[in-house]
Design an enzyme around this catalytic site. Structure first.
Site, PDB file in Angstrom:
ATOM      1  N   HIS A   1       0.859  -1.201   0.000  1.00  0.00           N
ATOM      2  CA  HIS A   1       0.000   0.000   0.000  1.00  0.00           C
ATOM      3  C   HIS A   1       0.890   1.244   0.000  1.00  0.00           C
ATOM      4  O   HIS A   1       0.954   1.998   0.985  1.00  0.00           O
ATOM      5  CB  HIS A   1      -0.889  -0.034   1.240  1.00  0.00           C
ATOM      6  CG  HIS A   1      -2.065   0.887   1.168  1.00  0.00           C
ATOM      7  ND1 HIS A   1      -1.956   2.232   0.899  1.00  0.00           N
ATOM      8  CD2 HIS A   1      -3.394   0.647   1.334  1.00  0.00           C
ATOM      9  CE1 HIS A   1      -3.168   2.770   0.910  1.00  0.00           C
ATOM     10  NE2 HIS A   1      -4.058   1.828   1.177  1.00  0.00           N
TER      11      HIS A   1
ATOM     12  N   GLU B   1      -0.352   1.122  -5.682  1.00  0.00           N
ATOM     13  CA  GLU B   1      -0.306  -0.033  -4.790  1.00  0.00           C
ATOM     14  C   GLU B   1      -0.284  -1.342  -5.603  1.00  0.00           C
ATOM     15  O   GLU B   1      -1.327  -1.826  -6.024  1.00  0.00           O
ATOM     16  CB  GLU B   1      -1.533  -0.015  -3.870  1.00  0.00           C
ATOM     17  CG  GLU B   1      -1.751   1.320  -3.185  1.00  0.00           C
ATOM     18  CD  GLU B   1      -3.133   1.439  -2.541  1.00  0.00           C
ATOM     19  OE1 GLU B   1      -3.702   0.415  -2.113  1.00  0.00           O
ATOM     20  OE2 GLU B   1      -3.661   2.557  -2.481  1.00  0.00           O
TER      21      GLU B   1
HETATM   22  C1  BG6 Z   1      -6.885   1.864  -0.591  1.00  0.00           C
HETATM   23  C2  BG6 Z   1      -8.305   1.529  -0.928  1.00  0.00           C
HETATM   24  O1  BG6 Z   1      -6.052   0.799  -0.950  1.00  0.00           O
HETATM   25  O2  BG6 Z   1      -6.773   2.054   0.819  1.00  0.00           O
HETATM   26  C3  BG6 Z   1      -9.223   2.634  -0.423  1.00  0.00           C
HETATM   27  O3  BG6 Z   1      -8.438   1.379  -2.335  1.00  0.00           O
HETATM   28  C4  BG6 Z   1      -8.986   2.883   1.055  1.00  0.00           C
HETATM   29  O4  BG6 Z   1     -10.572   2.254  -0.664  1.00  0.00           O
HETATM   30  C5  BG6 Z   1      -7.519   3.152   1.279  1.00  0.00           C
HETATM   31  O5  BG6 Z   1      -9.778   3.983   1.458  1.00  0.00           O
HETATM   32  C6  BG6 Z   1      -7.140   3.437   2.734  1.00  0.00           C
HETATM   33  O6  BG6 Z   1      -7.553   2.425   3.560  1.00  0.00           O
HETATM   34  P1  BG6 Z   1      -7.339   2.530   5.120  1.00  0.00           P
HETATM   35  O7  BG6 Z   1      -7.948   1.290   5.710  1.00  0.00           O
HETATM   36  O8  BG6 Z   1      -5.853   2.580   5.343  1.00  0.00           O
HETATM   37  O9  BG6 Z   1      -8.010   3.791   5.561  1.00  0.00           O
END
Ligand code: BG6
Length: 298
Positions: free
Chosen positions: A160, A265
């Site tokens: 991510h 990502e």
């Molecule tokens: C991304 C998703 O990978 O992560 C989004 O596509 C999401 O939908 C984002 O909002 C952040 O996620 P989190 O759980 O870290 O707030």
């Protein structure tokens, strides 16, 4: 000393330049900073929690065994993005002096019990091995997922990655036209027609089955700022929360910080990977500096 380890983090320092370094929290094995000659390459929220109280907002959190929320049996109890990012990994040590390379491991013994127990009732025996290699102009993260169980199980994987940009208004991501895209905001699948992805509002898309021959480039005002290469990671999530969504995230600061980041990502999330007993699977993300714009048709 190319490696400095303390109780909660590990730093890799380039022998070529002491200002080229990577910082990894044991919590989530999250990379929180990567500088090349003193220039930060990743975005980290100034309100990110680094004390293990919640997943880190920024850097490179790790997503396993589910991407987002899933209603699939065995996954439907898990919180968004699973438990790798909120478990404290074990530092396994340095495996190479130059380029500095380190490994981290996670298995059921280290996993955050509360969250892990929600994946197939905490009944899956698994081993994750994360390798981080710092090159003078690149950061390579490789994950190996192994099934140490006597039965098969399924998972998603995703890096991510929050990349730093100067201004999202000036940012494009190339080499995605013609790819199949699932737009998470529209809940629609379509073929990407735009010659390059630009940003003027919240964007949350999963590009599926993008050939790993394709380089993804983040380009600002005609200049390449990041090159993202992938090995065995066919899906690419592109995300920017923009103003409203960041306003609702307590750990997203400063509130206009969405101008300074884009998430690219690489993962395997369009379907689950099934591992039979004794099998393993590997994928890598390589983020590299490099000026040449490379345009690749589908
Ligand atoms: C991304 C998703 O990978 O992560 C989004 O596509 C999401 O939908 C984002 O909002 C952040 O996620 P989190 O759980 O870290 O707030």
């Amino acid at each position: 000393m190319p490696i400095e380890a303390s109780d909660d983090k590990v730093e890799l320092i380039s022998p070529e330049n002491p200002n080229t370094k990577v910082s990894v929290l044991l919590y989530g094995a999250t990379i929180t900073s990567w500088t090349i000659e003193g220039v930060e390459q990743l975005w980290l929220s100034s309100a990110a929690k680094l004390d293990g109280s919640r997943p880190v907002r920024g850097g490179i959190p790790l997503v396993f065994p589910v991407f987002g929320k899933s209603s699939a049996p065995g996954f439907d109890q898990l919180p968004q993005h699973g438990f790798a990012r909120n478990s404290t990994w074990e530092f396994l040590g340095q495996t190479r002096e130059n380029p500095p390379t380190v490994q981290f491991g996670l298995g059921p013994e280290q996993a955050n019990r509360e969250v892990y127990s929600k994946w197939d009732n905490g009944d899956n025996d698994f081993t994750l091995l994360l390798t981080i290699e710092l090159q003078p102009d690149a950061l390579i993260t490789t994950i190996e997922v192994a099934n140490s169980d006597s039965k098969a199980w399924k998972f998603n994987w995703l890096f991510h990655t929050y990349l730093a940009v100067n201004d999202i208004d000036d940012t494009l991501v190339n080499n995605l036209p013609g790819e199949t895209c699932y737009d998470q905001l529209l809940a629609e699948t379509y073929e990407e027609k735009a010659p390059a992805i630009d940003f003027n509002g919240e964007l949350d898309r999963i590009y599926q089955n993008v050939s790993c021959e394709k380089l993804l480039q983040v380009i600002e005002l005609g200049k390449v700022v990041h090159n993202v290469e992938r090995r065995n990671l066919p899906d690419v999530v592109v995300w920017n929360p923009w103003a409203n969504k960041s306003a609702g995230m307590a750990d997203f600061e400063p509130k206009d910080g969405f101008h300074k980041m884009v998430c690219i990502e690489p993962g395997h999330v369009h379907d689950f990977i099934t591992l039979e007993p004794g099998e393993s699977w590997t994928g890598s993300q390589i983020i590299r500096k490099g000026d040449a714009i490379k345009l690749q048709a589908i």
